[in-house]
Design an enzyme around this catalytic site. Sequence first.
Site, PDB file in Angstrom:
ATOM      1  N   GLY A  22       0.721  -1.341  -0.188  1.00 31.47           N
ATOM      2  CA  GLY A  22       0.098   0.144  -0.378  1.00 31.47           C
ATOM      3  C   GLY A  22       0.784   1.008  -0.184  1.00 31.47           C
ATOM      4  N   LYS A 198      14.663   1.954  10.852  1.00 32.40           N
ATOM      5  CA  LYS A 198      14.856   0.682  11.119  1.00 32.40           C
ATOM      6  C   LYS A 198      14.198  -0.814   9.793  1.00 32.40           C
ATOM      7  CE  LYS A 198      17.304  -1.087  13.141  1.00 32.40           C
ATOM      8  NZ  LYS A 198      19.666  -0.838  13.340  1.00 32.40           N
ATOM      9  N   GLN A 201      15.543  -0.079   6.492  1.00 30.89           N
ATOM     10  CA  GLN A 201      16.844  -0.603   6.342  1.00 30.89           C
ATOM     11  C   GLN A 201      16.928  -2.372   6.255  1.00 30.89           C
ATOM     12  OE1 GLN A 201      19.637  -0.084   9.996  1.00 30.89           O
ATOM     13  NE2 GLN A 201      18.846   2.040   9.537  1.00 30.89           N
ATOM     14  N   LYS A 232      21.401   7.227   6.551  1.00 33.26           N
ATOM     15  CA  LYS A 232      21.584   6.296   8.010  1.00 33.26           C
ATOM     16  C   LYS A 232      21.533   5.255   6.624  1.00 33.26           C
ATOM     17  CE  LYS A 232      20.603   6.527  12.178  1.00 33.26           C
ATOM     18  NZ  LYS A 232      19.613   6.031  12.931  1.00 33.26           N
ATOM     19  N   GLY A 368     -22.286  -1.999 -10.285  1.00 31.33           N
ATOM     20  CA  GLY A 368     -22.615  -2.468  -9.101  1.00 31.33           C
ATOM     21  C   GLY A 368     -23.345  -4.106  -9.425  1.00 31.33           C
ATOM     22  N   CYS A 395     -23.721   1.934 -15.662  1.00 30.52           N
ATOM     23  CA  CYS A 395     -23.689   0.451 -15.764  1.00 30.52           C
ATOM     24  C   CYS A 395     -24.704   0.415 -14.947  1.00 30.52           C
ATOM     25  CB  CYS A 395     -22.515   0.058 -15.194  1.00 30.52           C
ATOM     26  SG  CYS A 395     -22.279  -1.577 -15.867  1.00 30.52           S
ATOM     27  N   GLY A 397     -25.864   1.882 -12.375  1.00 28.28           N
ATOM     28  CA  GLY A 397     -27.012   3.341 -11.924  1.00 28.28           C
ATOM     29  C   GLY A 397     -27.752   3.877 -13.679  1.00 28.28           C
ATOM     30  N   PHE A 398     -26.980   3.353 -15.180  1.00 24.71           N
ATOM     31  CA  PHE A 398     -27.702   3.358 -15.620  1.00 24.71           C
ATOM     32  C   PHE A 398     -29.031   2.177 -15.787  1.00 24.71           C
ATOM     33  CE2 PHE A 398     -28.489   1.040 -20.301  1.00 24.71           C
ATOM     34  CZ  PHE A 398     -28.835   1.939 -20.622  1.00 24.71           C
ATOM     35  N   GLN A 399     -29.426   1.078 -15.475  1.00 24.53           N
ATOM     36  CA  GLN A 399     -30.064   0.278 -15.587  1.00 24.53           C
ATOM     37  C   GLN A 399     -30.992   0.661 -15.211  1.00 24.53           C
ATOM     38  OE1 GLN A 399     -27.773  -3.751 -14.589  1.00 24.53           O
ATOM     39  NE2 GLN A 399     -27.263  -3.781 -16.966  1.00 24.53           N
ATOM     40  N   HIS A 524     -18.393   2.477 -18.727  1.00 22.92           N
ATOM     41  CA  HIS A 524     -18.085   2.464 -17.462  1.00 22.92           C
ATOM     42  C   HIS A 524     -16.633   3.991 -18.103  1.00 22.92           C
ATOM     43  CE1 HIS A 524     -18.698   0.000 -14.122  1.00 22.92           C
ATOM     44  NE2 HIS A 524     -19.081  -1.055 -15.576  1.00 22.92           N
ATOM     45  N   GLU A 526     -15.439   5.939 -16.668  1.00 17.08           N
ATOM     46  CA  GLU A 526     -14.409   6.315 -15.848  1.00 17.08           C
ATOM     47  C   GLU A 526     -12.991   6.195 -16.420  1.00 17.08           C
ATOM     48  OE1 GLU A 526     -17.356   4.310 -15.170  1.00 17.08           O
ATOM     49  OE2 GLU A 526     -16.421   2.794 -13.995  1.00 17.08           O
TER      50      GLU A 526
HETATM   51  N1  GLN Z   1     -25.142  -5.721 -12.127  1.00 15.59           N
HETATM   52  C1  GLN Z   1     -24.543  -5.287 -13.616  1.00 15.59           C
HETATM   53  C2  GLN Z   1     -24.337  -6.796 -14.882  1.00 15.59           C
HETATM   54  O1  GLN Z   1     -24.105  -7.670 -14.380  1.00 15.59           O
HETATM   55  C3  GLN Z   1     -24.336  -4.202 -13.924  1.00 15.59           C
HETATM   56  C4  GLN Z   1     -22.634  -4.495 -14.034  1.00 15.59           C
HETATM   57  C5  GLN Z   1     -21.602  -3.241 -13.472  1.00 15.59           C
HETATM   58  O2  GLN Z   1     -22.078  -2.339 -13.357  1.00 15.59           O
HETATM   59  N2  GLN Z   1     -20.602  -3.684 -13.717  1.00 15.59           N
HETATM   60  O3  GLN Z   1     -25.404  -5.759 -16.210  1.00 15.59           O
END
Ligand code: GLN
Length: 570
Positions: A22, A198, A201, A232, A368, A395, A397-399, A524, A526
């Site tokens: 990380g 430390k 090191q 060091k 999601g 995605c 959120g579109f559906q 997507h 983004e």
């Molecule tokens: N669960 C939805 C699908 O499988 C959307 C997938 C997503 O948001 N990546 O189509």
Amino acid sequence: MPAGYKPGRTKFVFVFGTVMSGLGKGIFSSSLAKCMQDKGLTVAPIKLEGYLNIDSGTLNPYRHGEVFVLDDGMECDMDLGTYERMLDQDLSRLNFSTSGQIFTRVLEKERRGSYLGRDVQMIPHVTGEVKTRLRELAVASHADIVFVEIGGTVGDVENAYYIEATREMAFEEGPDSCCFVALTYILEPATLGEQKSKAAQLGIRRLLGEGIQPQIIACRAHRPVTRKVREKLAMYSNVPMDRVFSMHDCESVYLIPEMLRGAGLDLAVLDILKLNDRVDREAETKARQVWNGYITRLKEATRPVTIGITGKYTSVRDSYASIIQALEHAGTANGVRVQIDWIDTSEMTEKTVAESLRHVHGIIVPGGFGVRGTEGKITCIRHARENRIPYLGICYGFQMAVIEFARNVCGLDGASSTEIEPDCAQPVIDILPEQKQIEGLGGNMRLGGRDVQIRPGTLAAKLFNNAPEVRLRFRHRYEVDPRYIATLEAHGLVFSGKAPDYPIMQILELPQDVHPYFVGTQAHPELTSRPLRPHPMFVGLIRAAAERAAHARAAQRPGLPTASQPLQSR
Ligand code: GLN
């Protein structure tokens, strides 16, 4: 050696992490790669993951960060997103390897009898496969430098063979061909108020024990690393003082390339790899100007705009890394600073929604899977639609925007997705196997880059500068059932982007006289937003949200009209 490989043509930079995971190895490695790219050198990054999964597709984003999807459909670690953004370069499956991939290749060869009666061993066969992967990337990318990021931390069992492979590689490639960089961490316990070296090191000792002498040490730390600590470390690890660098926290990851340059790290790499004669100084000056322009705009963008993001993994920012980045790019493009308000929708109801969204100037419902929180998200979308709050659905959120519209505007009671409710009365979102066949995909997810046809005269067309087709990246299983398209459109929903040859809906919107910015996409966006090329769908959202924020500020001053008419639901 893979066909076409020319020893000495491509140089290699290996980045290891010590002390702990990380540390931002990907951010460091991509920033260093950017410094080299700016000099006119061709760079190709690769991440070597220790885990046995073949790709990141099945990993839980809550534990591992978001699954980043490449144009060729590879599902990989979120660091690949960092590389793509920093280098503004599309990557492919050649840039991502896991132990699962390496072992699969070895075992397939074993079954084919390719090892000619020998016993198959970690050394030389598995390490040999790692070296082959690195050299294949060198051939395919024609890179001057391949940047190799070894996942995990030195000392992990699962990464040990990668480290051995890099040692062998440097031996085979010969002097001036490889540069080993150890990224380490300087502790500063609050009780002491002093930096301690430390752990660093000991971590570097461990690397020396594996037969690797780092040539550069980069120290992650909260504050600039003191001279005493660097001295060091230098003494303890045979690395000259001027090659032990401080890489302390800074405000934005995009400031790191300049920080590395300021410390002379780029010049150290050029010297170690004897690459000075391949440098294009003019190109570098220009590239730095362009980049610094972005940094200046980023720093000057201070007017706050609040975007609410509904999300299941609300506690872990890494699961939405690319969205956070895309918002920063779009904010900078609009001269505003985006603040994110994470909205838990698991308890959201019609009664609580207005209060929960009172402070936001725009809303994103991101991608999601599964059922949890979906009804709350649909409630948020309705609120955004009816109250003209700028909305971007990604995605899932579109559906859900389709489901919401079907229920509350078209009057289709029981509209849902078969992912949420397999036996729902109106499956407006469904798995469509025949479309999957048309698409010719083996798996059941539609993955990677696809061309999207944009309908002229729409908001999408405006956002994409009237391009007839744009390329977006996908990762989904479900789609709008084409049987509902006519009904949805008859009630005012506009599908402004679709797959070129099939009725797969990929962008939706409401007309702008009805709503200032109501957009959803099955893709997507983004994943393809870059600092210097912010994604138009995010830029549009932030532009609309910034206007709403300005109105809200004006409304606090008495006497200015701001009210806007809500869109009526049935
Ligand atoms: N669960 C939805 C699908 O499988 C959307 C997938 C997503 O948001 N990546 O189509």
